[in-house]
Design an enzyme around this catalytic site. Structure first.
Site, short mmCIF file in Angstrom:
data_model
loop_
_atom_site.label_atom_id
_atom_site.label_comp_id
_atom_site.label_asym_id
_atom_site.label_seq_id
_atom_site.Cartn_x
_atom_site.Cartn_y
_atom_site.Cartn_z
N VAL A 20 -8.24 -6.18 -57.13
CA VAL A 20 -8.39 -6.74 -55.78
C VAL A 20 -8.08 -5.69 -54.71
O VAL A 20 -8.82 -5.55 -53.73
CB VAL A 20 -7.50 -8.00 -55.60
CG1 VAL A 20 -7.71 -8.61 -54.21
CG2 VAL A 20 -7.80 -9.04 -56.67
N LYS A 107 -1.51 -15.77 -56.10
CA LYS A 107 -1.29 -17.23 -56.17
C LYS A 107 0.05 -17.59 -56.80
O LYS A 107 0.66 -18.59 -56.44
CB LYS A 107 -2.43 -17.95 -56.90
CG LYS A 107 -2.95 -17.30 -58.17
CD LYS A 107 -4.19 -16.48 -57.94
CE LYS A 107 -4.28 -15.40 -58.97
NZ LYS A 107 -5.46 -15.39 -59.74
N GLU A 131 -5.78 -16.75 -48.13
CA GLU A 131 -7.09 -17.37 -48.41
C GLU A 131 -7.57 -17.02 -49.82
O GLU A 131 -8.16 -17.85 -50.52
CB GLU A 131 -8.11 -16.89 -47.37
CG GLU A 131 -9.50 -17.46 -47.53
CD GLU A 131 -9.54 -18.96 -47.39
OE1 GLU A 131 -9.26 -19.46 -46.29
OE2 GLU A 131 -9.84 -19.65 -48.39
N VAL A 134 -6.77 -18.97 -53.61
CA VAL A 134 -7.47 -20.11 -54.23
C VAL A 134 -8.97 -19.94 -54.03
O VAL A 134 -9.43 -19.67 -52.92
CB VAL A 134 -7.04 -21.45 -53.59
CG1 VAL A 134 -7.77 -22.61 -54.25
CG2 VAL A 134 -5.54 -21.65 -53.69
N ILE A 138 -14.32 -18.03 -51.95
CA ILE A 138 -14.72 -19.24 -51.23
C ILE A 138 -13.72 -19.53 -50.11
O ILE A 138 -12.52 -19.59 -50.37
CB ILE A 138 -14.71 -20.50 -52.14
CG1 ILE A 138 -15.35 -20.23 -53.47
CG2 ILE A 138 -15.34 -21.68 -51.46
CD1 ILE A 138 -15.18 -21.39 -54.44
N GLU A 192 -6.68 -12.80 -65.45
CA GLU A 192 -5.37 -12.28 -65.09
C GLU A 192 -5.00 -11.17 -66.06
O GLU A 192 -5.54 -11.09 -67.17
CB GLU A 192 -4.33 -13.41 -65.20
CG GLU A 192 -4.57 -14.56 -64.24
CD GLU A 192 -4.58 -14.12 -62.80
OE1 GLU A 192 -3.57 -13.62 -62.30
OE2 GLU A 192 -5.63 -14.27 -62.15
N LYS A 207 -3.08 -22.95 -58.28
CA LYS A 207 -4.04 -23.16 -57.19
C LYS A 207 -4.05 -24.61 -56.70
O LYS A 207 -4.09 -24.85 -55.50
CB LYS A 207 -5.43 -22.72 -57.64
CG LYS A 207 -5.50 -21.19 -57.80
CD LYS A 207 -6.73 -20.77 -58.57
CE LYS A 207 -6.84 -19.25 -58.65
NZ LYS A 207 -7.87 -18.82 -59.61
#
Ligand code: HSE
Length: 407
Positions: A20, A107, A131, A134, A138, A192, A207
């Site tokens: 990420v 999360k 944001e 989860v 989206i 993960e 989530k």
């Protein structure tokens, strides 16, 4: 907050350069012109990672000590993309206490310490935004918190884990064995670091807890949520589902009951093809939300992966820079607010030994249709009951397992 047109470039630090974090770097670099037009400019001043990035094109950005970033007064936003609780919790707390906003995709951290970190952010007049925690790319946190703010959200039902949805799709559509499908999820950067969190349902649990905490204002403790993953799903279950005109999906759901308690759980469920969630395939996620003003709304899109997740992270950064970050807050509830799982009723799809008398099944379970995919057993759907009741009733029969039906 930056006033548009003021040309002040905001300096950020990225903490964690994994899938990420490197996606955030890529999105900021690729879309820098458009982002600068919206914000005045976002400049990556540091990237923290303990690994060696000396051959990276921008190796000068890399540091290995968090204090370098948190003590730099020029840095106003920290992007935490480390994942896990340690040291992400300590770093986030330190950043917020020093008045720096934090944006995260973590999360586990949000579900575990969100109440405390949100309070620290509010006390220190900065933001804690998540944001990307989860639904991957989206937009769902912001729509729930802002666009649907006028509603009382009564229920949330979703496919919240991209890896397991990818795995189930590979098994169901392409007949791929579980292990191979899992490997694919890992290779695509969906899973993960320890994929147990995906396949055992813990990631989806975090989530649904975040979403439910967000809409109720009460912290939903993951440890108290019934959570079942997909590891017990067999190809035979998949065959039965197909014959029933259904599919099996890992569902996270929560519902505010009339008594004020919240029913919340994660489990694989059979969904009829009439349910829009049944058509959500591969790495995609979907979240169905029922609000007392809007009715039902569904958010759909890529639920995991480098660039979709980075897209959500960078959007949070832009929101902070443009001053659009809404207030998010939840706190610990007084007393028990989760419906005990022993009271939650479902219809169940059950498989029993072919020797079991069907008239007995009809008498005990109210079933009137039997599904056969092989000689040694058959399946049927029960009327609504609790799992305990099901187990009790099943105790006198030879059963090969059951799965909840999502009505
Ligand atoms: N492992 C997660 C998933 C990543 O598969 O959904 C996105 O949160």
């Amino acid at each position: 907050m930056i006033v548009l047109g003021s040309e002040k470039v905001v300096k950020i630090g990225i903490v964690g350069f994994g899938i990420v974090g490197s996606g955030v770097y890529e999105v900021l670099r690729t879309n820098s012109d458009g982002i600068a037009a919206k914000t005045g400019g976002i400049d990556i001043k540091y990237i923290l990672d303990i690994r060696d990035f000396s051959d990276h094109a921008e190796s000068h950005l890399f540091v290995s000590d968090f204090d370098t970033i948190v003590n730099d007064r020029e840095v106003s936003i920290i992007v935490e993309t480390m994942g896990g609780l340690t040291p992400a919790y300590e770093y986030t707390k330190k950043a917020l206490l020093s008045g720096k906003s934090v944006v995260t995709s973590n999360k586990e951290l949000v579900a575990t310490y969100g109440d405390e970190l949100l309070q620290i952010a509010a006390d220190n007049k900065c933001s804690y935004l998540f944001e990307a925690s989860v639904g991957g790319g989206i937009p769902v946190i912001r729509p729930l918190n802002q666009c649907l703010a006028a509603n009382k959200i009564e229920a949330i039902t979703g496919i919240l884990n991209g890896s397991t949805n990818y795995i189930l799709t590979q098994i169901i559509k392409h007949g791929q064995p579980f292990e191979e499908a899992l490997k694919g999820a890992q290779q695509n950067g969906y899973a993960e670091s320890d994929p147990t969190a995906d396949v055992e349902g813990h990631d989806a649990c975090r989530k649904i807890c975040i979403l439910t905490s967000l809409v109720t204002g009460k912290k939903i403790d993951c440890d108290k949520v019934y959570t079942q993953g997909i590891t017990n799903i067999t190809l035979r279950d998949v065959e039965y589902a197909e014959k029933l005109g259904s599919v099996i999906k890992l569902i996270g759901m929560s519902r505010v009951e009339d008594n004020g308690k919240i029913t919340v759980m994660v489990a694989p469920m059979m969904l009829s093809l009439n349910n829009p969630l049944s058509h959500v395939e591969s790495v995609n996620n979907a979240v169905m939300v029922s609000g007392n003003a809007i009715g039902d709304a569904m958010f759909y899109g890529p639920g995991a992966g480098k660039l979709p997740t980075a897209s959500a992270v960078v959007a949070d950064v832009i929101d902070i820079v443009c001053g659009g970050a809404g207030r998010i807050m939840w706190s610990k509830a007084d007393g028990e607010i989760i419906t005990p799982q022993s009271e939650v009723e479902f219809r169940f799809f059950v498989r029993v030994d072919s020797g079991v008398d069907k008239s007995e099944i009809t008498r005990v379970f109210g079933a009137n249709e039997y599904i056969t995919v092989c000689e040694d057993e058959y399946g049927f759907v029960t009327c609504k009951m609790t799992e305990n009741m099901l187990k009790q009733k099943l105790s006198t029969f030879v059963s090969a397992g059951y799965i909840r039906v999502l009505d």
